[in-house]
Structures are given as structure tokens and as C-alpha cells.
Design an enzyme around this catalytic site. Structure first.
Site, PDB file in Angstrom:
ATOM      1  N   ASP A 259       0.865  -1.019   0.151  1.00  0.00           N
ATOM      2  CA  ASP A 259       0.216  -0.058   0.217  1.00  0.00           C
ATOM      3  C   ASP A 259       0.961   1.442   0.417  1.00  0.00           C
ATOM      4  OD1 ASP A 259      -2.304   1.136  -0.278  1.00  0.00           O
ATOM      5  OD2 ASP A 259      -2.805   1.316   2.215  1.00  0.00           O
ATOM      6  N   ILE A 260       1.485   1.421  -0.334  1.00  0.00           N
ATOM      7  CA  ILE A 260       2.736   2.197  -1.455  1.00  0.00           C
ATOM      8  C   ILE A 260       1.834   4.039  -1.533  1.00  0.00           C
ATOM      9  CG2 ILE A 260       4.987   3.220  -2.140  1.00  0.00           C
ATOM     10  CD1 ILE A 260       6.313   0.612  -1.861  1.00  0.00           C
TER      11      ILE A 260
END
Length: 272
Positions: free
Chosen positions: A200-201
Site C-alpha cells: 500500500d505504498i
């Protein structure tokens, strides 16, 4: 035989090594709590708090943000004992509907603790935690970074004149380099852990300190690969954030998913 000399007071019992008195509280109420703390809070060893300490941290907070998972309490002044400003994240499972939803959220608490084992300049360390199983509340303490998240920094920067820009190109390049280093570190396993996929960058999960150094946060959906594995199979495709994560349906996750997210984020940093 009498003497004018006063008897010396008995020596205080020797305290246990690495023990400090931590004063957490405000002018109206304070609680002194004794806790074992390493000299270096960032050595990867989590400090286990109790409920009284958590309540004192809440009272010290100057900002309170509400989210879908719970509340974030922000103390912008140095907290005694930690000696730095901190963020207290409260994860409340009482509002999660269904056993599966609660189990997934509880799993995210465990995943967050993965970060505490990854000591890197590009990752915000987890300092302490408290598990309140009775009330289905879980607390995580991490350092507070002054310049907030990258998403807000970009939005603010767009409204400034060219001469007053904060996010100069050298700063943007530094941000991309530091996050790239953090990803490389996560993806390089060692004898203590396997490869870690963040999954979830995005700009809201990158925070900036006073010098605009960038660090990754929010390992709630992170996954650690077993030794020798290059991918992990999941039973759901609801991974990541829409707009960052690939639109394709994926059940087998690899390092390339983080690379894709980083590429989207790098594009946004460059064009905005």
C-alpha cells in the site's frame, strides 16, 4: 555515648538497570509510571504500555484525527520518557461488523508490528503498543513527523508561488530516493526475517520530517514471505488503494506490486 552527628539516611535500594520514571500527564492530573526502557528506543524492541499510560498519552495529545479504523492522537511536544513527539493510533474493533472483518483488522495490528523489526532510515519505527483485548481496542505508538504526509505536502505546495515552493526538485528527488531505499530494504530478507511486501505504498503513507526526509508508514496489509518464496497467494483481491494498485485482479502477490505502486507515486511527485 551521645554525639551531635546525625545518622546517615539509609541508602536507597538499587534500581533495576534501564529503569526510568516517566511522567505522563497534564497540570490537572499526572501519573508517574515506572517502566523499563532501553537507552535507544529505536532498537526494534517494542515497549508494552498499560492502560493508564495510554490514557495519559491521550490527554497529552493536541490533535485528534478520526478515521475508519479508530482515532489518531498526536502529541506535538516531546513526551517524557520517549523524549520525542509521538503519535498514538487507536484501532477500535467494536465498530467492525462480522467476525471476518474483526479478524482482518486484528491481523492488520499484527502486520503493523512487522515494522518494528525493520530498522531503516526510510521506515517509521513502531515504539510501543498496548493490547486492550477486553474492550477490543489496540494502540500503537510511533514518532510524530512534523511535515505530515506527502499527499498533503504536494497539495499545499501547488498553492504556493514559484519562489516560495517547499518541495524543490532536490527535495522531491531525495524523497523518491529514500523511499526506494526503504523498498529495497524491505524486499531484501535476512536471517531474522523474510522479504516484506508493503502492498500500500502511496503518498498518504509517506511522511516527512522537519528536513523533508521521507519515511514509510502503515504496514496494516503488509505480508512477509516465507524463506525462499518469491510470492504469496491471497484469497482476496481487495489489496492496496484504488489508483495506485493495478486494476488487474491478483491472487499471487510479488515485489512487483510494490514497484507498481512506487512508480505511480513517483509519477505524481514528478508532475505535480
Amino acid at each position: 555515648m551521645e554525639t551531635d552527628q546525625q545518622p546517615e539516611p539509609p541508602e536507597e535500594a538499587e534500581t533495576m538497570p534501564n529503569r526510568e520514571q516517566i511522567q505522563l500527564g497534564d497540570l490537572s492530573r499526572s501519573v508517574t509510571i515506572e517502566i523499563t526502557i532501553k537507552n535507544d528506543l529505536h532498537d526494534g524492541r517494542l515497549i508494552e504500555l498499560n492502560n493508564k499510560m495510554v490514557q495519559q498519552l491521550k490527554r497529552m495529545a493536541v490533535d485528534k484525527l478520526e478515521g475508519g479504523f479508530g482515532i489518531v492522537y498526536i502529541s506535538k511536544q516531546k513526551v517524557p520518557g520517549f523524549n520525542i513527539p509521538v503519535v498514538l493510533k487507536e484501532i477500535d474493533l467494536r465498530h467492525q461488523i462480522g467476525i471476518q472483518s474483526q479478524t482482518q483488522k486484528l491481523g492488520s495490528v499484527t502486520n503493523e508490528k512487522i515494522a518494528s523489526r525493520m530498522m531503516h532510515f526510510g521506515i517509521v519505527p513502531l515504539l510501543a503498543y498496548h493490547d486492550d483485548h477486553a474492550n477490543k481496542k489496540y494502540y500503537l505508538v510511533s514518532p510524530y513527523l512534523e511535515n505530515g504526509d506527502l499527499f498533503q505536502a504536494i497539495a499545499t505546495d501547488k498553492g504556493l508561488s514559484k519562489d516560495a515552493m517547499k518541495l524543490r526538485w532536490e527535495i522531491r528527488t531525495k524523497i523518491m530516493y529514500q523511499i526506494a531505499c526503504a523498498i529495497d530494504f524491505m524486499h531484501t530478507g535476512n536471517k531474522l526475517r523474510g522479504t516484506v511486501l508493503h502492498l500500500d505504498i502511496k503518498s498518504k503513507n509517506i511522511v516527512l520530517d522537519a528536513m523533508f526526509n521521507a519515511r514509510l508508514i502503515d504496514f496494516g496489509i503488509a505480508r512477509e514471505l516465507k524463506e525462499g518464496d518469491v510470492n504469496i497467494t491471497v484469497t482476496t483481491t481487495n489489496v492496496g488503494t484504488l489508483g495506485y494498485f493495478s486494476a488487474d485482479q491478483h491472487y499471487v502477490l510479488t515485489k512487483h506490486h510494490d514497484y507498481h505502486n512506487f512508480g505511480v507515486g513517483k509519477y505524481l511527485v514528478c508532475i505535480t
